[in-house]
Design a protein around this motif. Structure first.
Motif, PDB file in Angstrom:
ATOM      1  N   ASP A   1     -37.279   0.595 -20.992  1.00 42.79           N
ATOM      2  CA  ASP A   1     -36.449   1.730 -20.582  1.00 42.79           C
ATOM      3  C   ASP A   1     -35.677   1.408 -19.295  1.00 42.79           C
ATOM      4  OD1 ASP A   1     -37.346   3.169 -22.740  1.00 42.79           O
ATOM      5  OD2 ASP A   1     -38.867   4.279 -21.611  1.00 42.79           O
TER       6      ASP A   1
ATOM      7  N   ASP B   1     -26.158   8.020 -24.019  1.00 42.33           N
ATOM      8  CA  ASP B   1     -26.797   8.101 -25.334  1.00 42.33           C
ATOM      9  C   ASP B   1     -26.497   6.892 -26.205  1.00 42.33           C
ATOM     10  OD1 ASP B   1     -24.120   8.586 -25.698  1.00 42.33           O
ATOM     11  OD2 ASP B   1     -24.384  10.336 -26.998  1.00 42.33           O
TER      12      ASP B   1
ATOM     13  N   ARG C   1     -26.944  -0.698 -19.410  1.00 37.79           N
ATOM     14  CA  ARG C   1     -25.979   0.379 -19.618  1.00 37.79           C
ATOM     15  C   ARG C   1     -24.991   0.478 -18.456  1.00 37.79           C
ATOM     16  NH1 ARG C   1     -24.902   5.461 -18.251  1.00 37.79           N
ATOM     17  NH2 ARG C   1     -26.656   5.652 -16.812  1.00 37.79           N
TER      18      ARG C   1
ATOM     19  N   TRP D   1     -32.893  -1.158 -19.939  1.00 33.23           N
ATOM     20  CA  TRP D   1     -31.776  -0.566 -20.658  1.00 33.23           C
ATOM     21  C   TRP D   1     -30.798   0.083 -19.677  1.00 33.23           C
ATOM     22  CZ3 TRP D   1     -28.276   0.128 -24.096  1.00 33.23           C
ATOM     23  CH2 TRP D   1     -27.554   1.318 -24.142  1.00 33.23           C
TER      24      TRP D   1
ATOM     25  N   THR E   1     -37.588  -7.197 -32.751  1.00 37.98           N
ATOM     26  CA  THR E   1     -36.706  -6.109 -33.153  1.00 37.98           C
ATOM     27  C   THR E   1     -35.492  -6.671 -33.872  1.00 37.98           C
ATOM     28  OG1 THR E   1     -35.572  -6.209 -31.019  1.00 37.98           O
ATOM     29  CG2 THR E   1     -37.412  -4.675 -31.213  1.00 37.98           C
TER      30      THR E   1
ATOM     31  N   ARG F   1     -27.918   4.039 -26.441  1.00 39.23           N
ATOM     32  CA  ARG F   1     -29.122   3.424 -27.011  1.00 39.23           C
ATOM     33  C   ARG F   1     -29.604   4.175 -28.240  1.00 39.23           C
ATOM     34  NH1 ARG F   1     -34.751   2.842 -23.621  1.00 39.23           N
ATOM     35  NH2 ARG F   1     -35.937   1.579 -25.121  1.00 39.23           N
ATOM     36  N   GLN F   2     -29.425   5.477 -28.224  1.00 37.80           N
ATOM     37  CA  GLN F   2     -29.893   6.275 -29.358  1.00 37.80           C
ATOM     38  C   GLN F   2     -28.943   6.179 -30.552  1.00 37.80           C
ATOM     39  OE1 GLN F   2     -29.955   7.531 -26.100  1.00 37.80           O
ATOM     40  NE2 GLN F   2     -32.148   7.055 -26.018  1.00 37.80           N
ATOM     41  N   ASN F   3     -27.646   6.213 -30.285  1.00 36.66           N
ATOM     42  CA  ASN F   3     -26.707   6.238 -31.413  1.00 36.66           C
ATOM     43  C   ASN F   3     -26.103   4.873 -31.741  1.00 36.66           C
ATOM     44  OD1 ASN F   3     -24.622   5.781 -29.508  1.00 36.66           O
ATOM     45  ND2 ASN F   3     -24.249   7.980 -29.255  1.00 36.66           N
ATOM     46  N   GLY F   4     -26.434   3.857 -30.927  1.00 38.90           N
ATOM     47  CA  GLY F   4     -25.954   2.511 -31.219  1.00 38.90           C
ATOM     48  C   GLY F   4     -24.477   2.295 -30.972  1.00 38.90           C
TER      49      GLY F   4
END
Length: 671
Positions: free
Chosen positions: A526, A541, A533, A529, A416, A543-546
């Motif tokens: 998952d 959120d 976190r 993470w 990645t 992970r989704q929005n960085g």
């Protein structure tokens, strides 16, 4: 205190030159007596020809055994007086202290601890405050100032006149110089430098000494935890007698020979230079064996079955890695076929070492054992489902020539992030054409690097000094994933940079051990993470929005009790306990986290304190509260045990008694 007595060897000799100003000298010595510290010290005072009664008062103090007095009968100046004091010193370290200072409780221990824990540090300086509480000295930066046609090199006091709690002055930093108004110097280094240069007269001799120390490879560290009040330049007109001569001499010696941290243009604008030397500093948390050959690497390959891929990896390493490097295979409880293969490999090749864990310690646990046992200077974590090519390790280590780089990773076909190339010119299933492709890429990208915040752990080169200062991987991530991201973030906060070597290509099959074991990789990602976190107090959120709020993390900085990780016990690695002087500030930090509801981080910090100081009542009581607050049912048993332990040792501890009563009352009320 404690002051040295006839039966003890001092850690520090405090050297104070004086010339008149008896009231200031009295206040300075009184502050020494009233500022508790753990380091043992002795006091040497040099009377530079005082005429105000200072000599008589100091002789009385000497008669009482409080100090050693040198009376040359003339004004030797700061440099020569300090040098004379150093000759009479018995301490391992030399503390040069102005007589117009007043030290505060705990001032000495952070400085002594820095030199004792870190052999690279040659000198450490304090945060100096004006009597009004503003900052006089937050370390010294070098600045090249343009004045008409002339460029002059000067020392600039950082954070000058800023408030004492100014964030920029409250981080330990590596600098090129610190003020000798309060400067602890390793005695052996001071003697090697032949002391202060007496060509200077009451100015710039401290900057000159620091620059000579730096040129010889020693580090100068600013420790804001050490706080001293400095009335500044109260020694009379002699202080300013040769300012222009001192500036001229400093420039003759050093202009053009050192890199300035800042430049000031003719119009007065100050800009930072790209090559400035100011950097964050973290003390070592682990001591690694010192017999490692320079410029060598222990390549740590973690194995867990998937023998087909381990063979490919090992074959490529043996073909393409100079045998002066160590190839270490750490097995995480593989089946007999893999164990037999590794045993045969170790018998056949002297550069191969095999460690057998007997069970799966996870990615972090297995690699930590390898790091602790490594025999070489640096370490490279390498997945067993990789294939390396000619010259791979030379290209991976080349970026370490930049002393600010702590981690290096290669480019690859499967990973990645930015390390993955969009396309590769070989068959990534059969590996047909791999060697030629890697050679072409090396030629095209020779010497090119790219900065990175994250370097993926499938191949991760770690500088020795980085490991010493932040420790190993966090084993709280279990079987694997996100511990490499966590390590990169910890390193970043500790002031180290990561780069990708664009000219180093390593083939990666990807997660072969997980596939062989039937692990659901998506579910694993998952789950880990969530561990990451929670550890870093990130929003759900992120992970989704960085958005991981780097600004907040940088402001809070590297906190040893939160971000340093111990290594497994090994004869080649020794974990260093949290210094006693740092316990109070660590508990303050944990309590601040508790107050804003960051209970997981408070828990982590408090456990780190208790690991090294298990009988500390405040830490135990605080942890009990954090456990109960996080989960009143599951945390209650451990919380009660902690408080009862405190009360067994100290039945009069009112905090522990109150907290225990509160928990029992709440439990009874809910039953």
């Amino acid at each position: 205190m404690p002051r040295c007595d006839v039966n003890s060897q001092p850690d520090v000799t405090i050297i104070i030159p004086v010339m008149d100003k008896l009231a200031l000298t009295r206040a300075c010595l009184a502050s020494l007596e009233n500022a508790p510290c753990q380091a043992i010290w002795e006091l040497v005072v040099i009377d530079n020809g005082s005429t105000d009664g200072s000599g008589q008062w100091l002789r009385e103090r000497e008669s009482g055994g409080e100090l050693t007095l040198l009376s040359p009968g003339e004004n030797l100046g700061f440099a020569a007086a300090c040098n004379a004091g150093a000759v009479r010193a018995n301490g391992r370290h030399l503390m040069f202290l102005n007589n117009d200072t007043e030290v505060t409780p705990g001032w000495l221990d952070p400085l002594v601890s820095t030199l004792d824990r870190d052999p690279r540090v040659a000198a450490a300086g304090s945060k100096l405050l004006y009597p009004d509480g503003t900052i006089q000295h937050g370390g010294v930066a070098l600045i090249e100032a343009t004045r008409g046609p002339v460029t002059i090199l000067e020392g600039l006091h950082l954070a000058h006149h800023k408030p004492a709690d100014f964030a920029g002055a409250n981080r330990p930093q590596r600098l090129q110089a610190c003020s000798a108004a309060c400067l602890l110097v390793r005695r052996s280094v001071f003697e090697e430098m032949d002391g202060f240069d007496t060509a200077y007269w009451n100015g710039n001799e401290d900057v000159d000494l620091c620059l000579r120390v730096g040129r010889a490879g020693g580090w100068i560290v600013y420790r804001p935890e050490s706080v001293v009040v400095h009335h500044e330049s109260q020694s009379g007109p002699e202080r300013w007698a040769k300012v222009s001569e001192n500036v001229k001499l400093l420039n003759e010696r050093w202009l053009g020979r050192v890199t300035a941290d800042f430049k000031r243009g003719a119009e007065g604008t100050v800009t930072a230079t790209a090559a400035g030397k100011i950097a964050l500093y973290t003390s070592p948390v682990v001591h690694l064996a010192e017999d490692a050959q320079a410029d060598t690497v222990t390549v740590i390959v973690l194995t867990w079955n998937a023998l087909e891929y381990t063979r490919l990896c090992a074959d490529s390493l043996l073909r393409h890695t100079d045998p002066r490097h160590e190839l270490m295979f750490v097995d995480n409880g593989s089946q007999p076929d893999t164990l037999d293969y590794l045993a045969n490999l170790e018998r056949a090749y002297p550069q191969v070492t095999v460690l057998y864990n007997g069970s799966n310690l996870g990615f972090a646990g297995g690699n930590n054992r390898g790091i602790a046992a490594a025999r070489c200077e640096h370490v490279c974590l390498l997945n067993s489902d990789t294939v390396v090519c000619e010259g791979w390790l030379d290209r991976l280590t080349a970026p370490l020539a930049d002393q600010g780089v702590g981690m290096v990773g290669p480019v690859t076909n499967s990973i990645t992030g930015d390390q993955k190339l969009p396309a590769v010119g070989y068959d990534d299933r059969t590996l047909c054409g791999l060697e030629d492709y890697a050679a072409r890429l090396t030629a095209e990208k020779a010497g090119q690097t790219a900065p990175a915040l994250w370097v993926v752990g499938f191949c991760l080169l770690l500088r020795r000094e980085l490991v010493e200062r932040i420790g190993g991987l966090d084993e709280g991530f279990g079987q694997g994933n996100y511990e490499d991201t966590d390590y990169c973030l910890r390193a970043f906060l500790a002031g180290w940079r990561a780069v990708v070597a664009r000219d180093c290509f390593i083939h990666h099959f990807g997660s072969r051990s997980f596939v062989a074991a039937g692990v659901d990789y998506g579910k694993q990602i998952d789950a880990k993470w969530q561990v990451f976190r929670r550890k870093w107090n990130l929003p759900p959120d992120a992970r989704q929005n960085g958005q991981i709020d780097l600004e907040r993390l940088m402001t809070e900085g590297f906190v040893p009790v939160l971000h340093a990780e111990q290594l497994p016990a090994d004869q080649r690695a020794r974990n260093l306990p949290l210094p006693a002087w740092q316990v109070g500030s660590s508990l303050d930090h944990a309590e601040a986290l508790f107050a804003v509801g960051r209970l997981a981080e408070a828990d982590r910090a408090l456990r780190a304190v208790l690991r090294d100081h298990p009988a500390h009542p405040r830490a135990a009581s605080d942890l009990a509260c954090a456990l109960w607050q996080r989960d009143p049912q599951r945390g209650l048993e451990e919380a009660v045990a902690l408080l009862e332990g405190v009360l067994d040792t100290d039945p009069e501890n009112t905090d522990a008694s109150h907290n225990l009563d509160q928990m029992r009352a709440a439990t009874c009320g809910s039953s």
